[in-house]
Scaffold this motif. Structure first.
Motif, short mmCIF file in Angstrom:
data_model
loop_
_atom_site.label_atom_id
_atom_site.label_comp_id
_atom_site.label_asym_id
_atom_site.label_seq_id
_atom_site.Cartn_x
_atom_site.Cartn_y
_atom_site.Cartn_z
N TYR A 140 -10.57 4.31 2.00
CA TYR A 140 -11.67 3.51 2.11
C TYR A 140 -12.02 2.66 1.16
O TYR A 140 -11.57 2.95 -0.70
N LEU A 141 -12.59 1.31 1.27
CA LEU A 141 -13.25 0.53 0.18
C LEU A 141 -11.45 -0.91 0.46
O LEU A 141 -11.43 -1.28 -1.32
N GLU A 142 -10.50 -0.18 0.17
CA GLU A 142 -9.83 -1.02 0.63
C GLU A 142 -9.64 -2.11 1.48
O GLU A 142 -9.46 -1.83 2.70
N ARG A 143 -9.83 -3.24 1.40
CA ARG A 143 -9.72 -3.98 2.32
C ARG A 143 -8.56 -4.64 2.94
O ARG A 143 -7.12 -3.98 2.29
N THR A 144 -8.40 -4.84 4.35
CA THR A 144 -7.77 -5.05 4.55
C THR A 144 -5.97 -6.28 4.10
O THR A 144 -4.75 -5.83 3.72
N ALA A 145 -5.85 -7.00 3.48
CA ALA A 145 -4.78 -7.70 2.55
C ALA A 145 -4.46 -6.48 1.62
O ALA A 145 -3.17 -6.72 1.31
N PRO A 146 -4.90 -6.00 0.19
CA PRO A 146 -4.42 -5.15 -0.53
C PRO A 146 -3.67 -3.55 0.45
O PRO A 146 -2.72 -3.19 -0.12
N TRP A 147 -4.65 -4.15 1.24
CA TRP A 147 -3.42 -2.41 2.21
C TRP A 147 -2.60 -2.75 3.01
O TRP A 147 -1.47 -2.81 2.54
N ILE A 148 -1.97 -4.34 3.53
CA ILE A 148 -0.89 -4.48 3.60
C ILE A 148 0.02 -4.54 2.76
O ILE A 148 0.96 -4.44 2.44
N GLU A 149 -0.38 -5.52 1.50
CA GLU A 149 0.20 -5.45 0.64
C GLU A 149 0.55 -3.67 -0.18
O GLU A 149 1.75 -3.87 -0.62
N ARG A 150 -0.08 -2.70 -0.01
CA ARG A 150 0.93 -2.44 -0.53
C ARG A 150 1.46 -1.05 0.67
O ARG A 150 2.43 -0.57 0.39
N VAL A 151 1.09 -0.98 2.25
CA VAL A 151 2.03 -0.47 2.84
C VAL A 151 2.88 -1.61 3.41
O VAL A 151 4.47 -1.14 3.91
N GLY A 152 3.39 -2.49 3.43
CA GLY A 152 3.96 -4.02 3.90
C GLY A 152 4.31 -3.85 4.96
O GLY A 152 3.12 -3.18 5.61
N LEU A 153 3.95 -5.15 4.99
CA LEU A 153 3.61 -6.23 6.56
C LEU A 153 4.68 -5.28 7.37
O LEU A 153 4.67 -5.44 8.33
N SER A 154 5.77 -4.83 7.20
CA SER A 154 6.63 -4.75 7.98
C SER A 154 6.42 -3.65 8.62
O SER A 154 6.58 -3.08 9.38
N ARG A 155 5.72 -2.50 8.16
CA ARG A 155 5.42 -1.27 8.13
C ARG A 155 4.22 -1.76 9.71
O ARG A 155 4.48 -1.88 10.47
N ILE A 156 3.25 -2.59 9.10
CA ILE A 156 2.46 -3.22 9.91
C ILE A 156 3.27 -3.80 11.23
O ILE A 156 2.98 -3.24 12.19
N LYS A 157 3.86 -4.26 10.85
CA LYS A 157 4.92 -4.94 12.40
C LYS A 157 5.43 -3.97 13.32
O LYS A 157 5.43 -3.73 14.05
#
Ligand SMILES: Cc1cc2nc3c(=O)[nH]c(=O)nc-3n(C[C@H](O)[C@H](O)[C@H](O)COP(=O)(O)OP(=O)(O)OC[C@H]3O[C@@H](n4cnc5c(N)ncnc54)[C@H](O)[C@@H]3O)c2cc1C
Ligand code: SF4
Ligand code: SF4
Length: 809
Positions: A744-761
């Motif tokens: 909660y309160l984490e925007r998509t930008a820091p979320w992606i930086e945290r988990v990594g783009l490869s995980r999203i892909k």
């Protein structure tokens, strides 16, 4: 030949001046230091942790005897200077030995004040100032039972806590009815007193000590009202007085302290002073931060560089009682010309008060949640105009982080000029530079190179956050970060438990996960509410746990009126809609109408009582809420696209409208913005949106994780798809993954930086089945989300919405 520098007083301020001098002019002087205590330089601030047993004496040594040797300093311990021959330029110690000087530095500190009541000289009556006092208290605790601490200020409470930790029955006696009255207002003092009482301390307030009873050793204390209590030891912690005995004796001009000018020079130009013993522009100081500033200036002049000036200091205070978070700075009482903003959550034990004048912070008191102390202090010292974020000021710095920075790391969001270590005057930029330039990896490294967190240690958490934000997570930072102070569990653990244990209400979560507080706090309640809304769509939504703008369905403005933004699908409108908006603006005397950055029309200055009627009229004209206030889908910005633009390759507007119709009403960890551009010229700025779509000849490029705001981040390219249906599916799947996994309160930008783009892909691009399932979950959830809240409100729902969750005055 080198000049001779003699220093009288081997304490924190004096030795800091020598350290600064050695940095800029190591060969200028032969240095001799006299100290009346038998120890090398130790950290007086950390006496309390030694008293409680949290630290040992060797942990608090700042400079050991070898340091003096290594730097060629002649250290004379256990030697008090009793006289100065200013004409012959010599100091004279107790043994009558004369030591010559060219420059003399007075750093004699303070003397604790002992109330001269009858019995004050009895055995067992002590002050709290040095290692000898701590040793005395430790010995007493082994032998005796009852301790009385006179004085409910910072030192008194630390002494009392320490004695209690050592097993004594402790009573704090205070002349007034509130503790720490110089740092706290009545509300925060009451919270402090009650939590200290819970820990087993007794308090006698409004009590005037009349005498101390006993034969040779203290036996009790008698008060002005005739009452008495037993005491085996009495600690007087009622204030300090600059130690000017020696200076006065030899005719150096003194008032309350040794008077110095802005270069730390006394009235005798060969004699300088630093520390608690001095008086500068009428002020004396009793905290190390200003003393260290003085030390720097003094060293500069001793080195004959002659450009630094000391112009006085603003100080902030923290109490070093483990488990009690308290911060206070500046003028926290205010007067008729000031305004107080107060946040109070007695159940969670949180109290925050910020005093404002002309939209600038004059002072602040924080109790129970001090994470934003450094930020308020920074705003205060810089005289920053806070009107732009006044409504969210008390929610803290990460809450203005609407602009995209992560909500988890307050320090990362601070400017480089923000002071992190108040004691040593170290700003964030100093720490970041040291970490980068010297390749530092641990807290100890940072301490050694910058001195940050090496004095009182209250800034340790912030220093660790900075370290983590510069070098990434490092060994000494616990990997597991609790969601807030109400629980030991992390966001991820809580989310997992909600699903695994089918927890469906906030009380369920709190009970099953053994929350420390009965009702949670302003941090965890909105987060838990969101996690439940996301996990069990349609089954739970506690409006009272939402932030005020979400409860009000409008953004409160700085003059107390509201802004109303109706949704316009894909930024398209028509004469009928415009007429309806114009009618509403006329009918309710709405003073301003503005086109927003997200291509919507904003009605600004709507009176609170008109809101339901305005919504009713807009709703009848076919509008739904634009959710401009929501942690959820805001707008889908579009360019005109193929239909009108000669460069357009696809119909971006229609695509945008479809996306908006699919996604509106979705609640999320933070706000979400979308955009669709009709060609790579990207007029809709899709590459700084949470989900951006850019049309190309052969289809659509999908981009994720961008944002504008304070810290702009361009999107990462996710993949290219061919059809509109795919755009919708990928978008739904991406948003659902974000909704299910981000904190909660984490925007998509820091979320992606945290988990990594490869995980999203991996989830969205590589796993077709997973993507479809995510998209379906999103669409299922939307069935419960697309009830227009304005229509509901206009029909009378949540009439009490403006009554806040907690008192915000
Ligand atoms: C228990 C405790 C907790 C504290 N907590 C905090 C805190 O959390 N934050 C904060 O900012 N501040 C705190 N302080 C205050 C801080 O410790 C002082 O502001 C600081 O130590 C003052 O430094 P100084 O060099 O001026 O004096 P001192 O450190 O007192 O040094 C003066 C030295 O000079 C010696 N001396 C005096 N006269 C002579 C003489 N004639 N000849 C030879 N030597 C002499 C004294 O023995 C002493 O060793 C605390 C203080 C105490 C006692
Ligand atoms: S912070 Fe750093 S900050 Fe604070 S008071 Fe101390 S060591 Fe001191
Ligand atoms: S992005 Fe391309 S299609 Fe859209 S308005 Fe700009 S130039 Fe035209």
């Amino acid at each position: 030949m080198k000049e001779k520098l003699v220093m009288v007083g081997n304490g924190m301020a004096g030795v800091r001046a020598i350290e600064e001098l050695l940095k800029i002019a190591p060969d200028k002087y032969d240095i001799t230091v006299f100290g009346s205590e038998p120890y090398a330089n130790y950290n007086r601030i950390l006496l309390s942790p030694v008293l409680t047993g949290e630290m040992a004496l060797e942990d608090i040594m700042l400079n050991d005897v070898d340091w003096y040797k290594d730097n060629g300093i002649d250290l004379r311990l256990n030697k008090k200077i009793v006289d100065i021959d200013r004409r012959a330029r010599q100091v004279i110690d107790e043994a009558g030995e004369h030591t010559p000087y060219d420059r003399l530095l007075m750093a004699t500190g303070s003397n604790p004040f002992i109330i001269p009541v009858p019995g004050h000289e009895l055995e067992g009556v002590i002050a709290y100032r040095d290692i000898a006092d701590v040793n005395y208290m430790l010995d007493s605790a082994k032998e005796y039972k009852n301790a009385v601490v006179v004085g409910g200020g910072l030192l008194g409470l630390e002494a009392a806590n320490g004695l209690k930790e050592r097993g004594m029955q402790v009573t704090v006696v205070h002349l007034l009815d509130t503790l720490m009255e110089r740092q706290l207002d009545a509300s925060s003092a009451a919270l402090l007193q009650s939590s200290l009482q819970d820990r087993g301390l007794n308090f006698l307030m409004n009590a005037q000590t009349e005498s101390i009873m006993g034969g040779e050793r203290v036996e009790g204390v008698r008060f002005a009202d005739g009452s008495e209590i037993a005491a085996d030891i009495v600690v007087m912690a009622v204030g300090i007085r600059p130690n000017i005995e020696l200076a006065k004796k030899v005719g150096i001009h003194c008032e309350r302290g040794i008077v110095v000018n802005d270069t730390m020079q006394t009235y005798d130009p060969r004699i300088y002073a630093v520390g608690e013993c001095l008086q500068h522009r009428g002020e004396t100081y009793g905290l190390v931060a200003p003393l260290f500033e003085q030390a720097k200036v003094c060293a500069n002049h001793l080195a004959h560089l002659g450009h630094a000036r000391y112009e006085g200091s603003t100080t902030s205070t923290k109490l070093k009682v483990t488990g009690i978070d308290l911060f206070s700075a500046g003028d926290f009482t205010g007067d008729e010309s000031t305004e107080d903003i107060i946040f109070q959550d007695p159940t969670a034990g949180v109290y925050k008060k910020v005093v404002l004048k002309d939209n600038k912070i004059l002072g602040a008191v924080l109790y129970g949640d001090t994470v934003d102390g450094a930020w308020y202090f920074d705003l205060m010292r810089n005289g920053t105009d806070i009107s732009d974020f006044r409504e969210s000021l008390l929610f803290g710095q990460t809450h203005i982080g609407e602009a995209g920075h992560g909500a988890t790391n307050a320090a990362a969001a601070l400017p480089d000029t923000a002071e992190i270590c108040g004691c040593n005057g170290i700003v964030k930029g100093d720490i970041v530079n040291a970490i980068r330039e010297k390749g530092l990896f641990t807290l100890d490294d940072v301490r050694a190179h910058t001195k940050a967190s090496s004095s009182c240690g209250s800034c340790t958490g912030l220093v660790e956050q900075i370290l983590a934000s510069v070098v990434g997570d490092y060994s000494e930072t616990p990997k597991k970060k609790a969601m807030c102070k109400c629980t030991e569990f992390t966001h991820d653990e809580v989310r997992k438990a909600i699903i695994t244990n089918t927890l469906k209400t906030i009380p369920d979560i709190m009970q099953s996960m053994e929350w420390n507080t009965a009702n949670g706090c302003a941090s965890c309640r909105p987060a838990l509410n969101y996690y439940l809304v996301c996990a069990w769509p349609g089954e739970w939504d506690d409006y009272q746990s939402r932030f005020i703008n979400e409860r009000a369905h409008a953004n409160i403005q700085k003059d107390g009126t509201y802004s109303v933004i109706p949704r316009m699908w894909g930024g398209m409108t028509n004469p009928a809609e415009l007429r309806a908006i114009a009618d509403v603006a006329d009918k309710y005397n709405i003073p301003a109408v503005k086109v927003t950055g997200g291509q919507r029309i904003d009605l600004l200055g709507v009176k609170k009582e008109d809101l339901p009627k305005v919504w009713g009229d807009l709703s009848r004209a076919g509008f739904v809420s634009g959710h401009a206030y929501a942690k959820g889908l805001r707008t889908v910005k579009t360019c005109v696209g193929k239909e009108w633009c000669r460069f357009g390759t696809q119909d971006s507007t229609t695509m945008g409208i479809k996306l908006e119709k699919m996604t509106w009403g979705a609640w999320a960890p933070h706000k979400i913005k979308l955009a669709v551009s009709g060609c790579p010229r990207n007029c809709a700025e899709a590459t700084i949106k949470d989900f951006g779509v850019v049309a190309v000849d052969s289809g659509w490029e999908l981009h994720v994780g961008g944002n504008g705001g304070i810290k702009v981040r361009a999107t990462d390219f996710l993949c290219k798809v061919e059809t509109e249906a795919e755009v919708l599916e990928y978008c739904a799947a991406f948003l659902q993954l974000y909704r299910e996994e981000a904190h909660y309160l984490e925007r998509t930008a820091p979320w992606i930086e945290r988990v990594g783009l490869s995980r999203i892909k991996e989830y969205i691009v590589d796993d077709e089945g997973g993507r479809k399932a995510l998209a379906q979950r999103f669409l299922d959830s939307q069935k419960h989300m697309q009830d227009d809240p304005w229509k509901q409100r206009a029909e009378g729902a949540h009439k009490n919405e403006f009554e806040p969750l907690t008192e915000i005055a």
